[in-house]
Write an enzyme that holds these catalytic residues in place. Structure first.
Site, short mmCIF file in Angstrom:
data_model
loop_
_atom_site.label_atom_id
_atom_site.label_comp_id
_atom_site.label_asym_id
_atom_site.label_seq_id
_atom_site.Cartn_x
_atom_site.Cartn_y
_atom_site.Cartn_z
N GLN A 1 0.85 -1.20 0.00
CA GLN A 1 0.00 0.00 0.00
C GLN A 1 0.88 1.24 0.00
O GLN A 1 0.40 2.36 -0.14
CB GLN A 1 -0.90 0.02 1.24
CG GLN A 1 -1.82 -1.19 1.36
CD GLN A 1 -2.53 -1.21 2.70
OE1 GLN A 1 -3.60 -0.62 2.87
NE2 GLN A 1 -1.92 -1.88 3.66
N GLY B 1 2.73 -4.47 8.97
CA GLY B 1 2.74 -3.02 9.15
C GLY B 1 1.56 -2.29 8.55
O GLY B 1 1.72 -1.22 7.97
N THR B 2 0.36 -2.87 8.69
CA THR B 2 -0.81 -2.14 8.22
C THR B 2 -1.92 -2.23 9.26
O THR B 2 -2.09 -3.25 9.91
CB THR B 2 -1.29 -2.67 6.85
OG1 THR B 2 -2.45 -1.93 6.43
CG2 THR B 2 -1.63 -4.14 6.87
N ASP C 1 6.26 4.71 -1.26
CA ASP C 1 7.70 4.97 -1.31
C ASP C 1 8.36 3.88 -2.16
O ASP C 1 7.71 2.92 -2.56
CB ASP C 1 8.28 4.98 0.13
CG ASP C 1 8.09 3.66 0.87
OD1 ASP C 1 7.51 3.65 1.98
OD2 ASP C 1 8.52 2.60 0.34
N HIS D 1 -1.46 1.41 -4.31
CA HIS D 1 -1.89 2.80 -4.07
C HIS D 1 -1.04 3.79 -4.83
O HIS D 1 -1.07 4.99 -4.52
CB HIS D 1 -1.85 3.11 -2.56
CG HIS D 1 -2.93 2.37 -1.80
ND1 HIS D 1 -3.00 2.39 -0.43
CD2 HIS D 1 -3.97 1.60 -2.21
CE1 HIS D 1 -4.04 1.67 -0.03
NE2 HIS D 1 -4.63 1.17 -1.10
N CYS E 1 0.10 11.87 -16.33
CA CYS E 1 -0.41 12.97 -17.14
C CYS E 1 -1.92 12.82 -17.35
O CYS E 1 -2.38 11.80 -17.87
CB CYS E 1 0.29 13.00 -18.50
SG CYS E 1 -0.35 14.30 -19.57
N1 APR Z 1 6.71 -2.14 12.72
C1 APR Z 1 5.56 -2.80 12.40
N2 APR Z 1 4.35 -2.18 12.34
C2 APR Z 1 4.32 -0.86 12.59
C3 APR Z 1 5.47 -0.12 12.93
C4 APR Z 1 6.70 -0.82 12.99
N3 APR Z 1 7.84 -0.20 13.31
N4 APR Z 1 5.09 1.18 13.15
C5 APR Z 1 3.76 1.23 12.94
N5 APR Z 1 3.30 0.01 12.62
C6 APR Z 1 1.92 -0.38 12.33
C7 APR Z 1 0.89 0.33 13.16
O1 APR Z 1 0.63 -0.42 14.35
C8 APR Z 1 -0.32 0.34 12.23
O2 APR Z 1 -1.10 -0.84 12.42
O3 APR Z 1 1.68 -0.01 11.00
C9 APR Z 1 0.30 0.30 10.84
C10 APR Z 1 0.19 1.62 10.10
O4 APR Z 1 -1.17 1.84 9.87
P1 APR Z 1 -1.61 3.10 9.01
O5 APR Z 1 -0.91 4.31 9.50
O6 APR Z 1 -3.11 3.06 8.94
O7 APR Z 1 -1.01 2.79 7.56
P2 APR Z 1 -1.58 1.80 6.48
O8 APR Z 1 -2.25 0.62 7.13
O9 APR Z 1 -0.50 1.52 5.53
O10 APR Z 1 -2.70 2.69 5.74
C11 APR Z 1 -3.35 2.11 4.63
O11 APR Z 1 -4.48 4.20 4.21
O12 APR Z 1 -4.36 6.47 4.21
C12 APR Z 1 -4.37 5.37 3.39
O13 APR Z 1 -3.41 5.18 1.27
C13 APR Z 1 -3.09 5.26 2.63
O14 APR Z 1 -1.87 3.25 2.04
C14 APR Z 1 -2.47 3.95 3.12
C15 APR Z 1 -3.67 3.19 3.63
#
Ligand code: APR
Length: 240
Positions: A96, A180-181, A99, A114, A122
């Site tokens: 997702q 990590g999501t 980077d 994403h 464009c």
């Molecule tokens: N190691 C493992 N997990 C981690 C760490 C770490 N060092 N730091 C944070 N996390 C976890 C958090 O606990 C959280 O569950 O990563 C997750 C980040 O969640 P979000 O900030 O919601 O990010 P993400 O899940 O990627 O968001 C999904 O939402 O806003 C949209 O398009 C955007 O791609 C993004 C999507």
């Protein structure tokens, strides 16, 4: 740990957090500094294109100062080693994240559902081109010359990229690992349900339990730079 032949890994902002890239929903995270409505929607772009382009110029420049961490490198190692150890084995990395840290760590079978900070899209000719500079000064499209470039980033309400490839990988998967999501945004957050419906082994590696934690066979809590290398070592040890 039993090892499947085809592994699908889903990553989110948490896999890049230890590289110094903000996650989205943590206290003081990315969206905290900018209201989502101000930057990540087509409406915001038509309402205030300068603000949106400047925001993404800042993010595009910021990620180029960051480095892949041990989690990115471990996933690239798994991708390289797995097919050598498991005949016909594949690793598909669905991210997702926008980077390029997975690429810079060496991952190649990668789907950016994403979009990507380092691409420009464009709106006149639809071409996507690699773009590391700014867009807020309205540069010309390399293909058609129109001053109609936007960030190649999925905005809320738009269709995620390459969903057919992602569903294809999920239906051939023997193992699904989410790293990590937060499990807050669909369709990414729904992939674990596909894995469960297909009877596929599921594992979550996360700093905190995600919203879908209960759906996983196993959920390991901790930083990605510790959990991911440990899991990859386990997988490769299991293939001796
Ligand atoms: N190691 C493992 N997990 C981690 C760490 C770490 N060092 N730091 C944070 N996390 C976890 C958090 O606990 C959280 O569950 O990563 C997750 C980040 O969640 P979000 O900030 O919601 O990010 P993400 O899940 O990627 O968001 C999904 O939402 O806003 C949209 O398009 C955007 O791609 C993004 C999507």
């Amino acid at each position: 740990m039993s090892t499947g032949r085809n592994i699908v890994v889903l990553t989110g902002a948490g896999v890049s957090a230890e590289s110094g890239i903000d996650t989205f929903r943590a206290e003081g995270g990315l969206w905290e500094n900018h209201r989502v409505e101000d930057v990540a929607t087509p409406e915001a772009f038509s309402r205030d294109p300068d603000l949106v382009l400047r925001f993404y110029d800042m993010r595009r420049a910021a990620i180029q100062t960051k480095e892949p961490n041990a989690a990115h490198h471990a996933l690239a190692r798994l991708e390289a080693e797995w097919p050598r150890r498991v005949v016909g084995g594949t690793v598909t990395l669905v991210t997702q994240n926008v980077d390029d840290l997975h690429e810079r760590a060496g991952s190649f079978n990668l789907i950016h559902m994403h979009g990507e900070h380092l691409n420009a899209w464009c709106r006149a000719c639809e071409m996507r081109s690699v773009w590391t500079g700014a867009l807020s000064h309205r540069p010309q499209c390399p293909q058609c010359g129109a001053r109609a470039l936007r960030p190649d980033i999925l905005w809320f309400g738009e269709m995620p990229y390459r969903m057919a490839d992602i569903y294809d990988a999920m239906h051939n998967a023997d193992m699904f690992v989410s790293i990590g999501t937060s499990g807050a945004v669909y369709p990414a957050a729904g992939l674990v349900r596909i894995a469960r419906d297909n009877g596929v082994q599921t594992l979550e590696l996360n700093l905190d339990p995600s919203q879908g934690s209960d759906l996983f066979d196993e959920s390991r809590i901790g930083p990605a730079t510790r959990l991911v290398p440990g899991w990859v070592d386990e997988m490769l040890a299991g293939t001796k």
